[in-house]
Design an enzyme around this catalytic site. Sequence first.
Site, mmCIF file in Angstrom:
data_model
loop_
_atom_site.group_PDB
_atom_site.id
_atom_site.type_symbol
_atom_site.label_atom_id
_atom_site.label_comp_id
_atom_site.label_asym_id
_atom_site.label_seq_id
_atom_site.Cartn_x
_atom_site.Cartn_y
_atom_site.Cartn_z
ATOM 1 N N HIS A 118 0.784 -1.235 0.000
ATOM 2 C CA HIS A 118 0.000 0.000 0.000
ATOM 3 C C HIS A 118 0.819 1.290 0.000
ATOM 4 O O HIS A 118 0.289 2.360 -0.310
ATOM 5 C CB HIS A 118 -0.929 -0.006 1.216
ATOM 6 C CG HIS A 118 -2.221 0.721 1.001
ATOM 7 N ND1 HIS A 118 -2.380 1.748 0.083
ATOM 8 C CD2 HIS A 118 -3.437 0.579 1.587
ATOM 9 C CE1 HIS A 118 -3.628 2.191 0.128
ATOM 10 N NE2 HIS A 118 -4.285 1.506 1.021
ATOM 11 N N TYR B 234 -13.352 5.714 10.310
ATOM 12 C CA TYR B 234 -12.483 6.216 9.235
ATOM 13 C C TYR B 234 -13.044 5.741 7.905
ATOM 14 O O TYR B 234 -13.317 4.561 7.723
ATOM 15 C CB TYR B 234 -11.072 5.666 9.442
ATOM 16 C CG TYR B 234 -10.028 6.050 8.412
ATOM 17 C CD1 TYR B 234 -9.032 6.970 8.716
ATOM 18 C CD2 TYR B 234 -9.992 5.454 7.149
ATOM 19 C CE1 TYR B 234 -8.038 7.298 7.794
ATOM 20 C CE2 TYR B 234 -9.020 5.783 6.216
ATOM 21 C CZ TYR B 234 -8.039 6.703 6.552
ATOM 22 O OH TYR B 234 -7.064 7.023 5.638
ATOM 23 N N SER C 238 -11.882 6.233 3.868
ATOM 24 C CA SER C 238 -10.880 6.775 2.966
ATOM 25 C C SER C 238 -11.548 7.456 1.776
ATOM 26 O O SER C 238 -12.478 6.920 1.178
ATOM 27 C CB SER C 238 -9.972 5.649 2.469
ATOM 28 O OG SER C 238 -8.995 6.143 1.578
ATOM 29 N N THR D 296 -4.987 10.574 -0.005
ATOM 30 C CA THR D 296 -6.342 10.401 0.494
ATOM 31 C C THR D 296 -6.621 11.433 1.577
ATOM 32 O O THR D 296 -5.697 11.999 2.156
ATOM 33 C CB THR D 296 -6.560 8.993 1.102
ATOM 34 O OG1 THR D 296 -5.621 8.809 2.173
ATOM 35 C CG2 THR D 296 -6.393 7.912 0.058
#
Length: 660
Positions: A378, A492, A494, A505
């Site tokens: 990632h 959360y 994104s 992001t």
Amino acid sequence: MSLLVARRALLSQSTVANEFAINYIYCKKSTSVNDEYEYIQKSKVPTMHFQPSLPHLPIPKLEDSCKRYLNAQRPLLQDEQMQKTEAIVNKFLKGEGQALHAELVRSDAANKHTSYISELWFDMYLRDRKPLPINYNPFLVFSPEDKEQYNRQLVKATNLVVSSLRFLKSLRANLLEPEVFHLNPKKSDTNLFRTFTGLLPSSVSWYGAYLMNAYPLDMSQYSNLFNSTRIPQIEKDQIVMDKSAKHIVVMRKGHFYAFDVFNKQGSILPAREIAQNLQHILEDQRPDVANPVGILTAAERDIWASARSHLVQIGNNNVLKKIDSAAFVVILDDEPIGTDQKKLLRRYLHGEAENRWFDKSFSLIISKDGFAGINFEHSWGDGVAILRYFQDIKKDISENPRFHPEDEQNLTSDSLSVEKLDFKLDEKVKELISTKKIQYNKWTNSLDIGFLIYEGFGKKECKDFGVSPDAVMQLVFQLALFKQELNSVATYESCSTAAFKHGRTETLRPCTVQTKTLCSTMTKNTSDLSVQKIKKMIIDASDAHTQLMKEAAMGQGFDRHFFALRKLAEKSGKKLDIFRDPAYEMINHNILSTSTLSSPVVIAGGFGPVVNDGFGIGYMIQDRKLGVVVTSYHNHRSTNEYVNSMEASFKDIHKVLLNK
């Protein structure tokens, strides 16, 4: 930006005429390529045409970020703690925050070639010492091919490799269609749009797209898709790339193989040759490797960094370089998945680490019975880039496969070029591998995975109800937990900021005062409230969510701004009350961590929980159904109970929305 400003930007360029001509010639030249095998696309508009003129990621006003932060805290804090947090934020806004914000603005102004968050975000990922699988690497699974024979492992693997190479070549030849968000595709996703914007100079091309209600997206991450890997190093890892490499690496039973997929002229090898090499690997009768080095890529990063350094010292530098520089890794699993959905999810989220290499930018994983998907590292990039690649190659293997089931019987052992990559191991490495295998199995066994598909309620129906599909999904996540705990938690979501140069992001905070009010109402006896009033609450929550989404997509959240300010404070040795406030720690302890990569060609996708006592929620929104993949650690949370609560919440919300 107003239309007038955009027009002035277009007309103020003195080199417009010359660049028009240059771009026209370039585009004509690009589209003259006639080798259909080499390129997945031959775009009239060069891939990076819009990149130079992309807008700069804005830094929000400090006052706005403080206000948004407090709004996000309201559903989470009791009155007394909220008052303390408000006082701390007001002090920060009037004092230390102003100086930090000014410093951030000055630094940003001196680096217009990038965004204020880009370097900090790379640094955050690469310094984290946690293992990559589950914690960071997400996964996506392709929908199967309609014709079952094209799901055979060799056929599927060959076509995925060929299509990936076609994507790679189109990208590097600047022939891949630029990524553009079309606000009204019928009007702007047209040949006229491509002709008009393609003829504009790159220095103003974004403004031309903007005038047609289309928004080009940042594509700076795409280069790291191929020939790229994350190298473990003590304290901070490094991303390396070698575009000169012409090979891929294949893993099977923990063994490593390499073979070239490009010839000396840079052309893709025939599909038949690629298939022959893959068949040779599939027919290798050696047992599973006794000491699988791949397990070490699942270790804590400093441990893996030390182990890798030792591997180099004992003579494995060339093998490691071969893996690092490969265009990508292909993983061939010998075990079928069958109809076991949880087995499928586990296979692509973490799998048996003996046959994985988690450091690679992405790995294509193909099961014995032809399921296929990717697991990707990632740090180098976000969902926009990986989903584009995923969708393009899926379309290519479905509509234009280069290797067919009947071709299997014509394969021979001629022209094989497979190189077996063997590691040299000593007792120190063998002992570490043995230890990590035990730890990895214990870790993955502690993970719960669940899933839910809610049929008959999707994007189209949500729009008919006048609510955002994404807001409905987030509301379900909130309500499901509230039913269990009668409490709201830090959440959360994104949101991509790829509309800006080097955007990454922003965090969207879906737990709002409106969602908490609705959850509280729907978990009580609502007989005294009309269904219409509850429906109005759902619409109000959706409207609030939509506004937050718009702000986040435009870089107007508070999380990245506060993150950058905190890093500046740490750099100068300042310890500020706002970042030591328990409320700040709590809102960043995301019990519900959510993200979506919705596409008709994705049948599953997800990631692990980001905190030990949290849920990782990957979700998909399709026209007629909604899907969720949930992960948690069973000694902290019950995935099964949460999924059941989520299903009940879907039904409750759907029932209210259906009421007229």
